[in-house]
Structures are given as C-alpha cells and as structure tokens.
Motif scaffolding. Structure first.
Motif, short mmCIF file in Angstrom:
data_model
loop_
_atom_site.label_atom_id
_atom_site.label_comp_id
_atom_site.label_asym_id
_atom_site.label_seq_id
_atom_site.Cartn_x
_atom_site.Cartn_y
_atom_site.Cartn_z
N ARG A 99 -6.66 4.04 13.15
CA ARG A 99 -6.21 4.84 11.82
C ARG A 99 -4.68 5.51 12.49
O ARG A 99 -3.97 5.26 13.20
CB ARG A 99 -6.65 6.28 11.77
N PHE A 100 -4.35 5.30 10.78
CA PHE A 100 -2.55 5.49 10.98
C PHE A 100 -2.04 7.47 11.16
O PHE A 100 -2.87 7.58 9.88
CB PHE A 100 -1.76 4.75 10.23
N ILE A 101 -2.35 7.52 12.29
CA ILE A 101 -1.63 9.07 12.27
C ILE A 101 -0.29 9.59 11.82
O ILE A 101 0.46 9.24 11.82
CB ILE A 101 -1.80 10.01 13.78
N GLY A 102 -0.54 10.29 10.68
CA GLY A 102 0.28 11.06 9.53
C GLY A 102 0.34 10.10 8.81
O GLY A 102 1.23 11.14 7.74
N PHE A 103 -0.12 9.52 8.10
CA PHE A 103 -0.36 9.04 6.35
C PHE A 103 -1.48 9.13 6.24
O PHE A 103 -2.31 8.64 6.53
CB PHE A 103 0.41 7.47 7.27
N MET A 104 -1.92 8.85 5.28
CA MET A 104 -2.99 9.37 4.06
C MET A 104 -2.56 8.39 3.00
O MET A 104 -1.29 8.08 3.12
CB MET A 104 -3.14 10.57 3.62
N LEU A 105 -3.97 7.72 2.73
CA LEU A 105 -3.88 6.53 1.32
C LEU A 105 -2.84 7.82 -0.04
O LEU A 105 -3.39 8.70 -0.41
CB LEU A 105 -4.38 5.76 0.90
N ALA A 106 -2.51 7.17 -0.48
CA ALA A 106 -1.70 7.67 -1.51
C ALA A 106 -3.08 8.17 -2.62
O ALA A 106 -2.47 8.85 -3.46
CB ALA A 106 -0.27 7.12 -2.69
N ASN A 107 -4.05 6.59 -3.44
CA ASN A 107 -4.57 7.20 -4.42
C ASN A 107 -5.97 7.56 -4.19
O ASN A 107 -6.25 7.59 -4.49
CB ASN A 107 -4.94 5.23 -4.54
N ARG A 108 -6.12 8.77 -2.57
CA ARG A 108 -7.10 8.66 -2.25
C ARG A 108 -7.21 10.19 -2.69
O ARG A 108 -6.15 11.32 -2.56
CB ARG A 108 -7.20 8.43 -0.70
N ALA A 109 -8.35 10.85 -3.21
CA ALA A 109 -8.33 12.32 -3.67
C ALA A 109 -8.28 13.09 -2.21
O ALA A 109 -8.72 12.52 -1.11
CB ALA A 109 -9.68 12.71 -3.93
N PRO A 110 -8.18 14.04 -1.87
CA PRO A 110 -8.46 15.14 -1.17
C PRO A 110 -9.54 15.72 -0.30
O PRO A 110 -10.55 15.57 -1.31
CB PRO A 110 -7.51 16.53 -1.39
N THR A 121 0.99 -1.05 0.31
CA THR A 121 0.52 0.47 -0.36
C THR A 121 1.26 1.32 0.02
O THR A 121 2.13 1.77 0.50
CB THR A 121 -0.75 0.21 1.28
N GLU A 122 0.18 1.90 -0.63
CA GLU A 122 1.48 3.93 -1.33
C GLU A 122 0.45 4.61 -0.07
O GLU A 122 -0.62 4.27 -0.46
CB GLU A 122 1.12 4.16 -2.26
N LEU A 123 1.43 4.94 0.92
CA LEU A 123 1.13 6.27 1.87
C LEU A 123 1.57 7.23 1.36
O LEU A 123 2.99 7.94 1.42
CB LEU A 123 0.99 5.54 3.22
#
Length: 87
Positions: free
Chosen positions: A67-78, A20-22
């Motif tokens: 939830r992983f604080i500080g990391f967002m999914l790279a493929n998620r729209a803002p 998974t890309e974050l």
C-alpha cells in the motif's frame, strides 16, 4: 469543504497506474493536505505525483503490505481502516 484528516485505507499498489487520482494525507511537506494528484509514470516505469519540488516518487511510500502510505484513491468513498491508520 476542508480536508478531512480521518485515516482511510491507503491505495493498493495494484490499484495505481498512470492517471490514477490519489488524495494526499497531511504527512507531506511538498503536497498540500487533501490535494488530489494524478499519478504519472516516467520512462523507467517509476510512478510519481506532482509536488512543490517537481516530482514525488511513490516507491518510498510503498509499505510491505503493498500500500502507498499517505495516499488514498480519490474515487473511493471514506472507509475506516486500521491498516491505513498506521504509517
């Protein structure tokens, strides 16, 4: 295009697996803000991402909300999220 520090929804534990890309936020001293990092899993099942020190394990980033604080999914729209904005 530079790194946008706008808080977004943090990645859910259920969304993260090997590969998974974050996107890292600006809260890490060992990862460049906005860096896209790929999750890896060690032999004991611990999830980590590469960092300037070698491995940054994600268990320390996991909130009680899963939830992983500080990391967002790279493929998620803002998307704005009050939950993601609170560290």
């Amino acid at each position: 295009m530079g790194f946008d520090p706008t808080p977004r929804e943090w990645a859910r534990e259920s969304e993260v697996a090997d590969g998974t890309e974050l996107i890292a936020d600006a809260g890490f001293t060992c990862i460049t803000p906005g860096a896209i990092v790929a999750v890896r899993v060690d032999d004991e099942g611990g999830c980590w991402v590469p960092c300037s020190h070698g491995r940054h394990y994600l268990d320390g980033q996991l909130s009680t909300a899963g939830r992983f604080i500080g990391f967002m999914l790279a493929n998620r729209a803002p998307e704005a999220s009050a939950e993601g904005a609170i560290a």
